[in-house]
Design a protein around this motif. Structure first.
Motif, PDB file in Angstrom:
ATOM      1  N   TYR A  87      81.502 -11.155 -17.704  1.00 32.42           N
ATOM      2  CA  TYR A  87      82.781 -10.515 -17.432  1.00 32.42           C
ATOM      3  C   TYR A  87      83.970 -11.019 -18.732  1.00 32.42           C
ATOM      4  O   TYR A  87      84.685 -11.896 -18.543  1.00 32.42           O
ATOM      5  CB  TYR A  87      83.521 -11.170 -16.253  1.00 32.42           C
ATOM      6  CG  TYR A  87      82.955 -10.979 -14.789  1.00 32.42           C
ATOM      7  CD1 TYR A  87      82.846  -9.864 -14.062  1.00 32.42           C
ATOM      8  CD2 TYR A  87      81.996 -12.165 -14.277  1.00 32.42           C
ATOM      9  CE1 TYR A  87      81.988  -9.569 -13.047  1.00 32.42           C
ATOM     10  CE2 TYR A  87      81.188 -11.922 -13.319  1.00 32.42           C
ATOM     11  CZ  TYR A  87      81.244 -10.620 -12.707  1.00 32.42           C
ATOM     12  OH  TYR A  87      80.337 -10.368 -11.433  1.00 32.42           O
ATOM     13  N   PHE A 123      89.760  -5.935  -4.733  1.00 30.16           N
ATOM     14  CA  PHE A 123      89.203  -7.075  -4.123  1.00 30.16           C
ATOM     15  C   PHE A 123      89.269  -7.122  -2.472  1.00 30.16           C
ATOM     16  O   PHE A 123      88.292  -7.032  -1.677  1.00 30.16           O
ATOM     17  CB  PHE A 123      89.241  -8.234  -4.636  1.00 30.16           C
ATOM     18  CG  PHE A 123      88.427  -9.670  -4.425  1.00 30.16           C
ATOM     19  CD1 PHE A 123      87.334 -10.012  -5.235  1.00 30.16           C
ATOM     20  CD2 PHE A 123      88.505 -10.100  -2.809  1.00 30.16           C
ATOM     21  CE1 PHE A 123      86.530 -11.101  -4.756  1.00 30.16           C
ATOM     22  CE2 PHE A 123      87.768 -11.016  -2.433  1.00 30.16           C
ATOM     23  CZ  PHE A 123      86.769 -11.722  -3.367  1.00 30.16           C
ATOM     24  N   HIS A 137      89.630 -11.622  -9.669  1.00 28.11           N
ATOM     25  CA  HIS A 137      88.825 -10.115  -9.517  1.00 28.11           C
ATOM     26  C   HIS A 137      87.224 -10.399  -8.966  1.00 28.11           C
ATOM     27  O   HIS A 137      86.941  -9.489  -8.327  1.00 28.11           O
ATOM     28  CB  HIS A 137      88.600  -9.471 -11.131  1.00 28.11           C
ATOM     29  CG  HIS A 137      90.031  -8.980 -11.350  1.00 28.11           C
ATOM     30  ND1 HIS A 137      90.097  -7.682 -11.519  1.00 28.11           N
ATOM     31  CD2 HIS A 137      91.168  -9.624 -12.129  1.00 28.11           C
ATOM     32  CE1 HIS A 137      91.168  -7.511 -12.356  1.00 28.11           C
ATOM     33  NE2 HIS A 137      91.796  -8.634 -12.323  1.00 28.11           N
ATOM     34  N   HIS A 138      86.735 -11.588  -9.468  1.00 24.64           N
ATOM     35  CA  HIS A 138      85.340 -11.978  -8.795  1.00 24.64           C
ATOM     36  C   HIS A 138      85.177 -13.263  -8.629  1.00 24.64           C
ATOM     37  O   HIS A 138      86.081 -14.228  -9.156  1.00 24.64           O
ATOM     38  CB  HIS A 138      84.322 -11.647  -9.862  1.00 24.64           C
ATOM     39  CG  HIS A 138      84.532 -10.395 -10.615  1.00 24.64           C
ATOM     40  ND1 HIS A 138      83.868  -9.316  -9.850  1.00 24.64           N
ATOM     41  CD2 HIS A 138      84.883  -9.508 -11.562  1.00 24.64           C
ATOM     42  CE1 HIS A 138      84.039  -8.136 -10.565  1.00 24.64           C
ATOM     43  NE2 HIS A 138      84.626  -8.286 -11.489  1.00 24.64           N
ATOM     44  N   GLN A 147      74.032  -5.945 -13.887  1.00 22.92           N
ATOM     45  CA  GLN A 147      74.649  -7.144 -14.545  1.00 22.92           C
ATOM     46  C   GLN A 147      74.122  -7.493 -15.828  1.00 22.92           C
ATOM     47  O   GLN A 147      74.657  -7.734 -16.899  1.00 22.92           O
ATOM     48  CB  GLN A 147      75.037  -8.151 -13.535  1.00 22.92           C
ATOM     49  CG  GLN A 147      76.213  -7.963 -12.528  1.00 22.92           C
ATOM     50  CD  GLN A 147      76.416  -9.151 -11.851  1.00 22.92           C
ATOM     51  OE1 GLN A 147      75.559 -10.281 -11.650  1.00 22.92           O
ATOM     52  NE2 GLN A 147      77.592  -9.140 -11.452  1.00 22.92           N
TER      53      GLN A 147
END
Length: 359
Positions: free
Chosen positions: A22, A55, A86-87, A354
């Motif tokens: 990211y 999210f 965000h994650h 990913q």
């Protein structure tokens, strides 16, 4: 006041490698949790944060929201000055219980914990079945459990109770402490090195906050004694993370008299009973009246205690593993872990995507 760096909060190469997926976001760690709000440690500061609207919309499981101990990826502050999460990076361990008020879901107590100290006092709070429950959840979490028996100075038969705990401890170390013990911090510090995260789990009033205050060298947490009928008072209202003078990291949690089981590892906490199950004449033995039942024979011969056996079956039913083989139990755990992304097949596809983005 000195701000602790993210490295001091345990960030290591494993999490940094995942964070590199990211590039437009920054890593942080959740160090405290409130209702709908989090406190995070970033590379240079500490601030409040909340999850993004996306999210919140996309995440249907309570257990997948950030929790104390999580490493998260964040962006710049919003209009309220809060960073935006965000994650949540992949958890290496997760201590969970059945969510209160939400059917069929689990609530995360703490994540990315290396050692979990299971605290039980040797006076009114003493309860072997509860300790077996804690051990089953702890082994399932991915953390290493250590049993901490507090208030030994108030115990009427210390040797007897210690033998009972040793009988169910399986692979776990045991630490015995009291209010008169000046070496308790040395005993616990032996498990806590710089960058190692530990959590203290137990009922209210058993001495968790007192132990943490000793480790900190100051009264960092409010403490309270067990009340009448061992009901206690919740002395910590929210989970929070603290860095110890020696560099270790601890997470204090609210007192929990009972923990509903979402996932349990019985292969360690009830190793001898699981070994007996494999010796039963019939694979689908219910361990009640079937001929050739190894468990009923061991019970009749006095090799296992009825209280412990009853608790084993109770925990197994709660964890929804009754009647499943070891392979089916493992598959069930993985499916629950990856439920949010549509099961294991979709999870593998997600990981491949990913990797493609990274390269």
């Amino acid at each position: 006041m000195k701000m602790n760096t993210l490295k001091e909060y345990g960030l290591n190469e494993c999490f940094l490698n995942e964070a590199s997926l990211y590039p437009n976001l920054k890593p942080a760690r959740v160090i405290a949790q409130f209702k709908g709000l989090y406190k995070i440690a970033t590379e240079n500061s500490e601030c409040f944060a909340e999850v993004t609207g996306k999210f919140r919309h996309d995440t249907t499981l309570v257990s997948l929201f950030p929790a104390v101990g999580d490493y998260v990826m964040v962006a710049h502050s919003d209009d309220h000055g809060h960073a935006m999460i965000h994650h949540v990076l992949t958890r290496k361990s997760s201590f969970e219980r059945t969510a209160v008020g939400v059917t069929g879901q689990s609530q995360v107590i703490a994540t990315n914990v290396d050692v979990v100290f299971l605290c039980m006092s040797l006076n009114n709070n003493y309860n072997l079945s509860r300790l077996e429950r804690y051990l089953s959840i702890a082994w399932s979490s991915g953390s290493t459990p250590v049993i901490v028996l507090t208030k030994s100075d108030l115990c009427d038969d210390l040797q007897k109770k210690l033998q009972e705990v040793e009988g169910i401890a399986a692979f776990s170390d045991i630490i015995v402490t009291s209010a008169l013990d000046d070496t308790v911090d040395e005993k616990i510090f032996s498990y806590l090195k710089p960058g190692i995260t530990a959590s203290f789990i137990g009922s209210s009033g058993v001495g968790k906050s007192t132990l943490i205050n000793k480790l900190m060298g100051i009264d960092a947490l409010v403490t309270a004694e067990i009340g009448k009928n061992d009901k206690g008072r919740h002395t910590t209202t929210g989970r929070e993370m603290l860095i110890l003078p020696n560099g270790g990291i601890v997470i204090d949690t609210p007192g929990m008299r009972e923990i509903g089981i979402e996932s349990a590892d019985l292969s360690k906490s009830f190793a001898e009973i699981e070994a007996l199950e494999a010796k039963c004449k019939f694979r689908n033995c219910t361990h009640t009246s079937e001929p050739g039942c190894a468990i009923q024979k061991a019970l009749a011969d006095g090799l296992i205690e009825k209280r412990r056996l009853d608790n084993y079956f109770k925990i197994k039913r709660e964890a929804k593993y009754d009647g499943l083989s070891s392979k089916e139990i493992e598959t069930s755990k993985f499916e629950m872990m990856f439920k949010e992304v549509g099961g294991m097949k979709n999870a593998r596809r997600h990981l491949k995507e990913q990797k493609k983005q990274k390269f």
